[in-house]
Motif scaffolding. Structure first.
Motif, PDB file in Angstrom:
ATOM      1  N   SER A 229       0.861  -1.171   0.000  1.00 50.93           N
ATOM      2  CA  SER A 229       0.000   0.000   0.000  1.00 50.93           C
ATOM      3  C   SER A 229       0.905   1.232   0.000  1.00 50.93           C
ATOM      4  CB  SER A 229      -0.914   0.017   1.234  1.00 50.93           C
ATOM      5  OG  SER A 229      -1.700   1.187   1.268  1.00 50.93           O
ATOM      6  N   GLU A 230       0.884   1.970  -1.112  1.00 52.63           N
ATOM      7  CA  GLU A 230       1.708   3.174  -1.247  1.00 52.63           C
ATOM      8  C   GLU A 230       0.886   4.391  -0.839  1.00 52.63           C
ATOM      9  OE1 GLU A 230       4.551   3.316  -4.702  1.00 52.63           O
ATOM     10  OE2 GLU A 230       3.096   1.869  -5.487  1.00 52.63           O
ATOM     11  N   ALA A 231       1.452   5.205   0.027  1.00 49.84           N
ATOM     12  CA  ALA A 231       0.729   6.354   0.570  1.00 49.84           C
ATOM     13  C   ALA A 231       0.430   7.383  -0.508  1.00 49.84           C
ATOM     14  CB  ALA A 231       1.547   6.994   1.686  1.00 49.84           C
ATOM     15  N   GLY A 232      -0.699   8.051  -0.366  1.00 49.28           N
ATOM     16  CA  GLY A 232      -1.034   9.175  -1.229  1.00 49.28           C
ATOM     17  C   GLY A 232      -0.434  10.465  -0.702  1.00 49.28           C
ATOM     18  N   TYR A 233      -0.305  11.465  -1.596  1.00 53.17           N
ATOM     19  CA  TYR A 233       0.273  12.746  -1.186  1.00 53.17           C
ATOM     20  C   TYR A 233      -0.306  13.916  -1.994  1.00 53.17           C
ATOM     21  CZ  TYR A 233       3.127  11.144  -5.094  1.00 53.17           C
ATOM     22  OH  TYR A 233       3.544  10.624  -6.293  1.00 53.17           O
ATOM     23  N   ILE A 234      -1.326  13.669  -2.827  1.00 60.35           N
ATOM     24  CA  ILE A 234      -1.983  14.729  -3.595  1.00 60.35           C
ATOM     25  C   ILE A 234      -3.329  15.053  -2.939  1.00 60.35           C
ATOM     26  CG2 ILE A 234      -2.959  15.388  -5.817  1.00 60.35           C
ATOM     27  CD1 ILE A 234       0.039  15.160  -5.914  1.00 60.35           C
ATOM     28  N   ASP A 235      -3.585  16.327  -2.697  1.00 65.47           N
ATOM     29  CA  ASP A 235      -4.863  16.772  -2.121  1.00 65.47           C
ATOM     30  C   ASP A 235      -5.750  17.344  -3.224  1.00 65.47           C
ATOM     31  OD1 ASP A 235      -3.807  16.101   0.338  1.00 65.47           O
ATOM     32  OD2 ASP A 235      -3.219  18.157   0.834  1.00 65.47           O
ATOM     33  N   ASP A 236      -7.014  16.945  -3.234  1.00 65.97           N
ATOM     34  CA  ASP A 236      -7.991  17.470  -4.194  1.00 65.97           C
ATOM     35  C   ASP A 236      -8.822  18.543  -3.495  1.00 65.97           C
ATOM     36  OD1 ASP A 236     -10.191  17.919  -5.936  1.00 65.97           O
ATOM     37  OD2 ASP A 236      -9.809  15.968  -6.879  1.00 65.97           O
ATOM     38  N   LEU A 237      -8.532  19.790  -3.804  1.00 66.47           N
ATOM     39  CA  LEU A 237      -9.188  20.898  -3.110  1.00 66.47           C
ATOM     40  C   LEU A 237     -10.640  21.050  -3.532  1.00 66.47           C
ATOM     41  CD1 LEU A 237      -6.328  23.576  -3.232  1.00 66.47           C
ATOM     42  CD2 LEU A 237      -6.778  21.828  -1.500  1.00 66.47           C
ATOM     43  N   GLU A 238     -10.973  20.702  -4.745  1.00 67.42           N
ATOM     44  CA  GLU A 238     -12.346  20.852  -5.218  1.00 67.42           C
ATOM     45  C   GLU A 238     -13.288  19.919  -4.460  1.00 67.42           C
ATOM     46  OE1 GLU A 238     -15.276  22.666  -7.194  1.00 67.42           O
ATOM     47  OE2 GLU A 238     -13.149  23.158  -7.525  1.00 67.42           O
ATOM     48  N   ARG A 239     -12.846  18.702  -4.189  1.00 70.43           N
ATOM     49  CA  ARG A 239     -13.695  17.720  -3.494  1.00 70.43           C
ATOM     50  C   ARG A 239     -13.391  17.645  -2.008  1.00 70.43           C
ATOM     51  NH1 ARG A 239     -12.821  12.254  -6.033  1.00 70.43           N
ATOM     52  NH2 ARG A 239     -10.725  13.034  -6.538  1.00 70.43           N
ATOM     53  N   GLY A 240     -12.404  18.413  -1.539  1.00 67.11           N
ATOM     54  CA  GLY A 240     -12.083  18.446  -0.123  1.00 67.11           C
ATOM     55  C   GLY A 240     -11.484  17.142   0.396  1.00 67.11           C
ATOM     56  N   LEU A 241     -10.631  16.491  -0.410  1.00 68.84           N
ATOM     57  CA  LEU A 241     -10.036  15.214  -0.032  1.00 68.84           C
ATOM     58  C   LEU A 241      -8.528  15.328   0.040  1.00 68.84           C
ATOM     59  CD1 LEU A 241     -12.149  12.845  -2.340  1.00 68.84           C
ATOM     60  CD2 LEU A 241     -12.527  13.348   0.076  1.00 68.84           C
ATOM     61  N   ASP A 242      -7.924  14.641   1.023  1.00 67.87           N
ATOM     62  CA  ASP A 242      -6.475  14.642   1.203  1.00 67.87           C
ATOM     63  C   ASP A 242      -5.883  13.310   0.757  1.00 67.87           C
ATOM     64  OD1 ASP A 242      -6.670  17.168   2.322  1.00 67.87           O
ATOM     65  OD2 ASP A 242      -6.734  16.413   4.387  1.00 67.87           O
ATOM     66  N   ASP A 243      -4.654  13.387   0.256  1.00 64.73           N
ATOM     67  CA  ASP A 243      -3.871  12.187  -0.077  1.00 64.73           C
ATOM     68  C   ASP A 243      -4.683  11.211  -0.923  1.00 64.73           C
ATOM     69  OD1 ASP A 243      -2.012  13.392   1.606  1.00 64.73           O
ATOM     70  OD2 ASP A 243      -2.640  12.213   3.345  1.00 64.73           O
ATOM     71  N   VAL A 244      -5.245  11.700  -2.025  1.00 64.34           N
ATOM     72  CA  VAL A 244      -6.210  10.898  -2.793  1.00 64.34           C
ATOM     73  C   VAL A 244      -5.547   9.796  -3.611  1.00 64.34           C
ATOM     74  CG1 VAL A 244      -7.863  12.771  -2.947  1.00 64.34           C
ATOM     75  CG2 VAL A 244      -6.124  12.525  -4.744  1.00 64.34           C
ATOM     76  N   ASN A 245      -4.244   9.888  -3.893  1.00 64.65           N
ATOM     77  CA  ASN A 245      -3.623   8.989  -4.863  1.00 64.65           C
ATOM     78  C   ASN A 245      -2.959   7.765  -4.232  1.00 64.65           C
ATOM     79  OD1 ASN A 245      -1.723  10.942  -3.839  1.00 64.65           O
ATOM     80  ND2 ASN A 245      -0.252  10.234  -5.369  1.00 64.65           N
ATOM     81  N   ARG A 246      -3.554   7.192  -3.199  1.00 62.86           N
ATOM     82  CA  ARG A 246      -3.027   5.942  -2.644  1.00 62.86           C
ATOM     83  C   ARG A 246      -3.171   4.822  -3.677  1.00 62.86           C
ATOM     84  NH1 ARG A 246      -1.710   3.699   2.166  1.00 62.86           N
ATOM     85  NH2 ARG A 246      -2.169   5.674   3.245  1.00 62.86           N
ATOM     86  N   THR A 247      -2.165   3.939  -3.713  1.00 60.67           N
ATOM     87  CA  THR A 247      -2.168   2.809  -4.641  1.00 60.67           C
ATOM     88  C   THR A 247      -1.932   1.518  -3.878  1.00 60.67           C
ATOM     89  OG1 THR A 247      -1.255   4.225  -6.394  1.00 60.67           O
ATOM     90  CG2 THR A 247      -1.115   1.853  -6.726  1.00 60.67           C
ATOM     91  N   ARG A 248      -2.725   0.491  -4.190  1.00 60.78           N
ATOM     92  CA  ARG A 248      -2.587  -0.818  -3.540  1.00 60.78           C
ATOM     93  C   ARG A 248      -2.284  -1.882  -4.593  1.00 60.78           C
ATOM     94  NH1 ARG A 248      -6.601   1.851  -0.573  1.00 60.78           N
ATOM     95  NH2 ARG A 248      -6.255   1.826   1.692  1.00 60.78           N
ATOM     96  N   THR A 249      -1.351  -2.770  -4.257  1.00 60.07           N
ATOM     97  CA  THR A 249      -0.923  -3.825  -5.173  1.00 60.07           C
ATOM     98  C   THR A 249      -0.846  -5.146  -4.429  1.00 60.07           C
ATOM     99  OG1 THR A 249       0.422  -2.235  -6.409  1.00 60.07           O
ATOM    100  CG2 THR A 249       0.881  -4.576  -6.778  1.00 60.07           C
ATOM    101  N   VAL A 250      -1.382  -6.197  -5.024  1.00 54.51           N
ATOM    102  CA  VAL A 250      -1.213  -7.559  -4.503  1.00 54.51           C
ATOM    103  C   VAL A 250      -0.837  -8.455  -5.682  1.00 54.51           C
ATOM    104  CG1 VAL A 250      -2.814  -7.307  -2.562  1.00 54.51           C
ATOM    105  CG2 VAL A 250      -3.679  -8.061  -4.775  1.00 54.51           C
ATOM    106  N   GLY A 251      -0.001  -9.453  -5.419  1.00 56.27           N
ATOM    107  CA  GLY A 251       0.410 -10.334  -6.501  1.00 56.27           C
ATOM    108  C   GLY A 251       1.211 -11.505  -5.988  1.00 56.27           C
ATOM    109  N   GLY A 252       1.603 -12.359  -6.908  1.00 58.77           N
ATOM    110  CA  GLY A 252       2.398 -13.524  -6.536  1.00 58.77           C
ATOM    111  C   GLY A 252       2.707 -14.380  -7.747  1.00 58.77           C
ATOM    112  N   ARG A 253       3.498 -15.423  -7.489  1.00 62.08           N
ATOM    113  CA  ARG A 253       3.913 -16.325  -8.557  1.00 62.08           C
ATOM    114  C   ARG A 253       4.048 -17.728  -7.995  1.00 62.08           C
ATOM    115  NH1 ARG A 253       8.786 -18.118 -11.279  1.00 62.08           N
ATOM    116  NH2 ARG A 253       8.364 -18.346 -13.504  1.00 62.08           N
ATOM    117  N   ALA A 254       3.613 -18.713  -8.772  1.00 64.67           N
ATOM    118  CA  ALA A 254       3.812 -20.126  -8.453  1.00 64.67           C
ATOM    119  C   ALA A 254       4.607 -20.750  -9.589  1.00 64.67           C
ATOM    120  CB  ALA A 254       2.471 -20.838  -8.286  1.00 64.67           C
ATOM    121  N   ALA A 255       5.665 -21.470  -9.251  1.00 65.70           N
ATOM    122  CA  ALA A 255       6.522 -22.089 -10.260  1.00 65.70           C
ATOM    123  C   ALA A 255       6.796 -23.534  -9.872  1.00 65.70           C
ATOM    124  CB  ALA A 255       7.835 -21.328 -10.399  1.00 65.70           C
TER     125      ALA A 255
END
Length: 799
Positions: A315-341
């Protein structure tokens, strides 16, 4: 101010460090006889690279070696009476040289080795080779050449990076790779939706129907065709190979800029292995992030079958605030994955590898900001989230008969990317644009090769690719999106190719190759208005294309420390269909040709200094690129021809034991030489996203603090010069001219390690990418700032 920051970063780098972990033990069964055959077997069984420059050494007789041993112990036993020694040059890299003559008896004799009665002192891996250094002679093998080709004999530039490089601390992906290698650049729309470029071959900033300029591979299997970079995390990876410049002869369509090949760690048939890692990060001006990863390797039948499983989440933290919608740190990104060999090995030596790879990325919002507003803020009326789901199944079968090698690889890919953009017009109601790209690809490649000394040998192969992509689009209020015209493209490609390297005297090798591809292209409009049905029928007709891609190269060794190379290579991308407003139109295939010459210098005791310089000229005809139409929608067209001059410089130096310094720079001069009449642009426009200067300096240092504790440290600074967002008046926004500095430290004790990293040490804002939404770009200037200063604390364990 810029000079001060650069000097600060350089001072930090010269003072810091990194090194390696204890030697891994392998179950080895090495034949007696020729030393060359024995080290080839050791390299395959241990997953390392071992080189021998002197043919006389390769012909020496050595005893058989068997048992559960480290590579160092195996080499020690093998070379005990051979009059040779092994020099470590990297974490998985060794060079065998002649042993020094014994001292006369009149001189004091060194202490004799005795049998160990106490547990051995933990060994650490030697300092890893730096980014962009062409390590000496045969100490690293370029498998991306589709032969076991020693790097010193490879007629071109190659970058090979160990999978546990400090740059990949945590869960690094393509962003970390671009930060590690000066030749790699990227757009910055967000993880899973970026386009990667190599050494100035860059077409456009958006995700349209054009094929990627960089071929990406996981082991032997192709990852993408005309989809964005899947951005698989570099977890449980052995190494990464990067070959810049066209690679059309061996890799065909979509490698006009080069290839990036990620080699995952293969299942170990003998030893059980496991590990886990976790980390917590804090982003200044933003939020808290975290990551978790693990792996387990289980031999099912010793020497015959093994299963390896890896997983990760971030989970990568957000750091962009959207002033029009009144939201902070809107750009959080989440990634899950894996590999079987799963690896299977028959008694006769056949190896079968089955793999499943999956990853899902969800970005809660876009990561751009308003250029003229408060830093790290923007005004948008609707969410601009995105999702990328990626799945790969692959099967690889191979066998060695001495220096003869057969391999066949088959892969199936399914990738889906959904993107939302704010399409609200100034003063109008909130509206949203949705673009959904679905790609299905089947690929197969079979080849037979023979390796000889000094990079001589041959290969023949054949490949098949079937790729289908659908790009559907919708526009309207967020809760009532209405479909608009989309496009479907399909391609079936059959290819035969070959390459051979022959000697011209003892020091010169000439390589020639060719690839013949026959493609069938088809396309159709999706959700098109009925009024255009008759017109579309004339455009949707399928067609065929046949491409012949020759290559020729020369490598020459002037001395044991100096070699030269010259190569000519071509690449191409097939054409397709794109959307302009409600209409569908064709774009033609494009073709790239590059002439490159270079020199490698290997000097100092045990080759403590290494350097490479190359200069290249690239001609690019009928460039495919994505532009913005009059409705603000991205579309694809041929913008004209182009040319690129490139100077690629790389150097590495080991001034002290445990200390490695490296530097690299890529200088580009690009120009669109005869723009198409339908494209509005100046007659001297550079190619998009091509910075004139990309440079990086780094340092790694390792210091044992006690018999059981080792401290590793690292530092780097990377500068990205100015470039333009795209072609045309709307896309001519400047970007780049930023400096990224990083520090890292790692404390290892037994199977445990604790790490501390700081990225963007100087907390620069920069402008990585002057784009966010194509609909608001004309009204509001946009920037994609660098991730603010981020601190990460990590812990990992091996068992």
């Amino acid at each position: 101010m810029r000079a001060a920051r650069v000097l600060t970063a350089a001072a930090i780098i010269v003072s810091l460090s990194s090194a390696a972990e204890a030697a891994q033990r392998h179950r080895l069964l090495l034949p007696g006889g020729r030393l060359g055959d024995a080290v080839n077997a050791l390299g395959r069984q241990a997953g390392i690279s071992i080189g021998i420059r002197d043919p006389a050494l390769a012909a020496l007789s050595v005893p058989a070696v068997a048992g559960k041993l480290s590579v160092e112990d195996a080499l020690e036993r093998m070379l005990a009476r051979a009059g040779a020694r092994a020099v470590p040059l990297g974490p998985r890299t060794w060079l065998i040289v002649s042993a020094p003559q014994r001292r006369p008896r009149s001189q004091p004799q060194p202490p004799q080795r005795v049998a160990r009665l106490l547990p051995p002192k933990p060994r650490t891996k030697p300092a890893r080779p730096p980014e962009a250094i062409e390590p000496p002679a045969e100490e690293i093998v370029v498998t991306g050449s589709k032969r076991q080709l020693p790097l010193a004999d490879y007629p071109g530039v190659a970058t090979l990076i160990d999978g546990d490089d400090p740059a990949f601390a945590g869960l690094g992906g393509s962003e970390a790779l671009a930060g590690r290698v000066s030749a790699v650049t990227s757009t910055h729309l967000g993880p899973g939706r970026n386009k990667l470029f190599l050494r100035g071959i860059a077409d456009s900033s958006f995700n349209g129907p054009t094929q990627a300029t960089v071929g990406q591979y996981l082991g032997e299997t192709r990852l993408n065709y005309n989809a964005p970079d899947p951005d698989l995390k570099l977890h449980d990876v052995q190494r990464i190979e990067i070959l810049p410049g066209p690679q059309g002869t061996l890799y065909g369509a979509g490698s006009v800029g080069g290839i990036i090949r990620v080699l995952p760690n293969a299942p170990d048939l003998y030893d059980q292995e496991g590990g886990a890692s976790t980390g917590l990060s804090a982003t200044q001006h933003g939020g808290i992030g975290g990551d978790l990863a693990g792996l387990i390797n289980v031999p099912i039948a010793e020497g015959r079958a093994a299963l390896r499983l890896s997983y990760y989440g971030e989970s990568e933290a957000g750091y962009i605030d959207d002033l029009e919608r009144g939201l902070d740190d809107v750009n959080r990104t989440r990634t899950v994955g894996g590999r079987a060999a799963l690896r299977l090995r028959s008694p006769s030596g056949w190896t079968v590898d089955l793999g499943l790879t999956g990853q899902h990325i969800r970005g809660e919002d876009a990561q751009f900001a308003d250029r003229d507003g408060k830093p790290l803020t923007r005004h948008s009326y609707v969410p601009q989230d995105f999702r990328n789901s990626y799945a790969l199944a692959d099967l690889v079968v191979g066998k060695h008969w001495g220096d003869l090698h057969f391999v066949t690889a088959t892969g199936a890919v399914r990738q889906t990317l959904t993107e939302h953009y704010d399409s609200t017009r100034m003063g109008g109601p909130p509206t949203q644009f949705e673009q959904r790209t679905e790609v299905t690809m089947l690929s197969a490649d079979t080849r037979l090769s023979r390796e000889g000394p000094q990079g001589r040998g041959w290969l023949i192969g054949a490949s098949l690719i079937s790729n289908r992509s659908e790009q559907s689009r919708a526009l309207g209020p967020p809760d009532v999106l209405k479909p608009i015209t989309g496009v479907r493209n399909g391609i079936e490609e059959a290819t035969v190719y070959g390459e051979a390297s022959v000697g011209v005297g003892p020091a010169i090798t000439v390589t020639g190759g060719a690839r013949l591809s026959h493609s069938r292209l088809s396309g159709a409009a999706l959700d098109a208005p009925l009024a255009f049905a008759a017109l579309l029928r004339t455009i949707e007709a399928s067609r065929t294309e046949t491409s012949f891609l020759p290559s020729v190269a020369i490598s020459a060794e002037a001395s044991p420390h100096l070699s030269f190379f010259l190569r000519y290579q071509e690449g191409f991308r097939p054409g397709g269909l794109s959307v302009t407003g409600a209409l569908v139109q064709r774009f033609r295939n494009d073709r790239v040709a590059t002439l490159e010459g270079g020199v490698r210098l290997l000097g100092g005791r045990d080759r403590s200094f290494e350097g490479t310089a190359s200069v290249s000229y690239t001609r690019w005809n009928d460039i495919q690129a994505d532009i913005i139409d009059f409705d603000g929608l991205p579309t694809t067209t041929n913008i004209g021809d182009g040319r690129i001059y490139t100077l690629d410089l790389r150097a590495g130096w080991r001034p002290l034991p445990g200390l490695m310094l490296d530097a690299a720079a890529v200088l580009n001069d690009s120009l669109v030489t005869n723009p198409a009449p339908s494209v509005i642009m100046t007659p001297t426009a550079p190619l998009p996203n091509v910075a004139k200067v990309n440079a990086r300096i780094g340092a790694e240092y390792e210091r044992p603090l006690s018999r059981a504790v080792t401290l590793r440290m690292s530092a780097s600074a990377r500068y990205v010069g100015r470039s333009r967002l795209g072609i045309g008046p709307i896309l001519g926004e400047p970007q780049g001219d930023w400096l990224d500095t990083r520090l890292g430290a790692r404390l290892e004790r037994g199977n445990h390690a604790w790490s501390f990293t700081i990225s963007n040490l100087l907390d620069e804002r920069g402008n990585r990418f002057a784009f966010g939404s194509p609909f608001t770009l004309n009204d509001t200037r946009q920037v994609t700032p660098m991730q603010p200063r981020t601190v990460r604390l990590g812990w990992d364990v091996r068992f």
